[in-house]
Design an enzyme around this catalytic site. Structure first.
Site, PDB file in Angstrom:
ATOM      1  N   HIS A 188       0.546  -1.168   0.238  1.00 23.70           N
ATOM      2  CA  HIS A 188       0.006  -0.434  -0.235  1.00 23.70           C
ATOM      3  C   HIS A 188       0.601   0.883  -0.149  1.00 23.70           C
ATOM      4  CE1 HIS A 188      -3.028  -3.196   0.444  1.00 23.70           C
ATOM      5  NE2 HIS A 188      -3.573  -2.691   2.058  1.00 23.70           N
ATOM      6  N   ARG A 291      -7.362   6.551  13.658  1.00 27.61           N
ATOM      7  CA  ARG A 291      -6.894   5.644  12.135  1.00 27.61           C
ATOM      8  C   ARG A 291      -7.178   7.066  11.374  1.00 27.61           C
ATOM      9  NH1 ARG A 291     -12.039   5.623   8.720  1.00 27.61           N
ATOM     10  NH2 ARG A 291     -11.542   4.376   6.412  1.00 27.61           N
TER      11      ARG A 291
END
Length: 441
Positions: A188, A291
């Site tokens: 990623h 997050r």
């Protein structure tokens, strides 16, 4: 298992929006379930017969291998032997991990390339389907304002961050096989780095873009342990959250005494004319304070300061998740009579600017790309080989020497040593300003 039983398992996740209930019924009516073994050709021949029975006219086939990596080889061999479309195209989506190091990845690639052409293979990395990751190309090459400063002359450092606020949640046994570097950083974050650092492609065709990504990867030397900080979370005994009170080693599925890192920060260098001397820092971890996934491009200090040290470095931030946005941190005069400076932002937050826009999920975009035959947002075999070349020496060192990761508390920013490494690599953190997403009304 029947389709009805499968549907029952999906009640909590597969839901229709208001007005689309009939479409969901049509979707379930089109489903069929065929049970079989991964390595038995007779079962795949039966699967082929069932597909033929429902196909009409020219029939295209897309196979999604959401399977354990250990069975990729037998399943793809069986698909090639028994399930290729006789009248249309056949395409195969392969989920990561694409191997565990250079050798295993090359072995898998060689196996797949004997069975399928590169045009039939779709190595999926769902981060390449995210709105703001795809927007990197548009921002960079569609705006004159960024191009002239997108280089070593203006940029001090680039930081690409991935944070999760939860731990392994009882799935540590699987995670322990791969670790955070294989799970997030090698795929990623490295893909985002490629889009942020690559040269302008000749066109927006998939191969022109992927050619430039490969050139960037080839300019990156392989990583060593001295360029990294590894961490492993411990429980926070004062937390009200029962999960947060458990450290990684207290997950019953994790092997006793595991030294598997749940946090990693690494500094990569790109040896080319544009980026020579600019550190690219990749940071990822579990059980952190928030997050977040973002690209943070920090510019150099303004030369010839006339504001008595009152300026703070400009930053361009591409927020991937949550609250998709692009914002530029700039200095401006404090409103009113004073001539002091303050830090603020030029902010493009999607949910404020594009209130009625529907942003499809990453997998939704990528599976649609497979249907139409676009490989722009999928990983090519030479990209994969270069990515593993960069990370394999580091991974082998970690597995052989088993360095003890630095402990950090569940819910923290991670090991302080990662912040120290960032400062040593030309990232300046002032802590004076925090961006907050505009309220969506």
């Amino acid at each position: 298992m029947t389709v009805s039983q499968l549907r029952e398992k999906c009640v909590g996740t597969v839901k229709a929006k208001e007005g689309e209930e009939e479409l969901l019924e049509q979707f379930w009516a089109a489903n069929h379930y065929v049970a079989g073994s991964y390595d038995t050709q007779g079962d795949f021949e039966r699967l082929n017969q069932d597909m033929v029975a429902v196909e009409k006219g020219i029939a295209n086939r897309l196979f999604y291998l959401a399977l354990p990596p250990s069975v990729f080889k037998p399943v793809t061999s069986m698909l090639k032997a028994a399930c290729m479309s006789p009248s249309g195209w056949t395409r195969v989506i392969v989920e990561k991990p694409f191997g565990k190091d250079s050798a295993s990845s090359a072995d898998l690639s060689e196996h797949l390339q004997k069975l399928f052409t590169e045009e039939q293979l779709y190595r999926i990395d769902h981060y390449l389907g995210k709105e703001m990751v795809q927007n990197l190309i548009s921002l960079r090459f569609g705006n004159m304002i960024f191009g002239p400063t997108w280089n070593r002359d203006s940029i001090a450092s680039v930081t690409i961050t991935f944070k999760e606020p939860f731990g392994t949640q009882g799935r540590g046994g699987y995670f322990d096989e791969f670790g955070i570097i294989r799970d997030v950083m090698q795929n990623h974050l490295l893909q985002i780095l490629c889009l942020a650092a690559m040269e302008k492609p000749v066109t927006t065709s998939p191969d022109d873009i992927r050619n430039e990504k490969v050139k960037v990867l080839k300019a990156i030397p392989s990583l060593s342990l001295s360029s990294c900080v590894l961490g492993q979370y411990s429980g926070d005994p004062d937390s009200d959250d029962p999960d947060a009170r458990l450290g990684y080693l207290e997950d019953p599925t994790v092997p006793e005494g595991s030294s598997c890192p749940t946090f990693a920060a690494a500094v990569l260098k790109i040896n080319n004319e544009r980026w020579d001397g600019v550190p690219f820092m990749l940071k990822c971890g579990k059980a952190l304070d928030e997050r977040k996934a973002e690209v943070r491009i920090q510019y150099k200090d303004v030369p010839g300061d006339i504001f008595n040290g009152g300026t703070v470095r400009n930053e361009l931030v591409i927020r991937v998740q949550p609250d998709e946005s692009v914002y530029v941190k700039v200095m401006t005069k404090t409103p009113g009579m004073s001539f002091n400076l303050q830090e603020t932002e030029l902010d493009l937050t999607y949910k404020s600017r594009y209130k009625d826009a529907r942003l499809p999920e990453a997998y939704e975009r990528l599976i649609l790309d497979c249907f139409v035959g676009s490989q722009m947002h999928f990983v090519r075999s030479d990209e994969l080989a270069e990515a593993w070349r960069i990370f394999t020496p580091l991974l082998h060192t970690i597995e052989q020497d088993k360095p003890q990761p630095i402990k950090y508390k569940y819910g923290s920013r991670g090991p302080p040593e990662a912040d120290t490494m960032a400062m040593q690599n030309n990232f300046v953190y002032t802590g004076k300003y925090n961006w907050t997403a505009p309220v969506h009304t």
